[in-house]
Design a protein around this motif. Sequence first.
Motif, mmCIF file in Angstrom:
data_model
loop_
_atom_site.group_PDB
_atom_site.id
_atom_site.type_symbol
_atom_site.label_atom_id
_atom_site.label_comp_id
_atom_site.label_asym_id
_atom_site.label_seq_id
_atom_site.Cartn_x
_atom_site.Cartn_y
_atom_site.Cartn_z
ATOM 1 N N ALA A 1 18.179 83.049 32.805
ATOM 2 C CA ALA A 1 18.650 81.947 33.633
ATOM 3 C C ALA A 1 20.156 81.847 33.457
ATOM 4 N N PRO B 1 16.774 81.721 38.021
ATOM 5 C CA PRO B 1 17.349 80.454 38.481
ATOM 6 C C PRO B 1 18.779 80.232 37.981
ATOM 7 N N ILE B 2 19.536 79.504 38.763
ATOM 8 C CA ILE B 2 20.849 79.034 38.317
ATOM 9 C C ILE B 2 20.739 77.529 38.117
ATOM 10 N N LEU B 3 20.946 77.081 36.895
ATOM 11 C CA LEU B 3 20.858 75.656 36.590
ATOM 12 C C LEU B 3 22.190 74.986 36.932
ATOM 13 N N PRO C 1 18.354 70.380 37.316
ATOM 14 C CA PRO C 1 17.921 70.966 38.583
ATOM 15 C C PRO C 1 18.485 72.376 38.737
ATOM 16 N N ASP C 2 17.716 73.281 39.336
ATOM 17 C CA ASP C 2 18.289 74.584 39.664
ATOM 18 C C ASP C 2 18.906 74.510 41.062
ATOM 19 N N LEU D 1 14.226 83.731 26.366
ATOM 20 C CA LEU D 1 15.174 83.534 27.477
ATOM 21 C C LEU D 1 16.569 84.021 27.103
ATOM 22 N N ILE D 2 17.217 84.621 28.086
ATOM 23 C CA ILE D 2 18.658 84.838 27.972
ATOM 24 C C ILE D 2 19.301 83.825 28.899
#
Lengths: 131, 46
Positions: free
Chosen positions: A2, A24-26, B19-20, B37-38
């Motif tokens: 992400a 996704p981009i937060l 939010p994404d 996760l990265i």
Amino acid sequence: MAALAVDPHERSEAVRLRYGLQFPILCDTERRVVREWNLFNPEERGGIAVPAILMLDPGLRVLYATQGTVVSRVRAADMLSLVRERRNPSGNGPMQSPRNRIIFPRLREWAAALPDALSRRLLRPRKQRAV
Amino acid sequence: MDEAQIFHPGEIAKDFALPDSTGATRRLSELAGGEGLILIFYRGYW
């Protein structure tokens, strides 16, 4: 994987679609997480994120963390090696964590960035001076 | 070049929700669940 930036969601969505990103981009538009995580750079453009990469396990334990600068980052290829090594340890002992390297944009990247910047009016060709 | 450490390996990151870009709420612990996760913080697009 992400990504996180302080950009408004329209801009981040444009980035995601433009590059066909599969993650996704937060959108930390309130700069809440970047402040809390000490990754807030208040000096530029109303405050932005400091470039950084974290590798977390499913329990949010930090396996690897690095903070970059404007001109130095960990290379994607080095991150990829780290991920591969974690998945399939080669047995050659603990792997060296990737370190920041100075970024030298290649000619090809300049060639791509310039028309892009011009088309988005980030750079304006200097007006010809009247002689 | 100075490489200040934001987190040290072994520390537990604090969970958060944001939010994404599509407007969906994403929680860090959900993104990391499964394989880990990265997470890449970037300066933004301009």
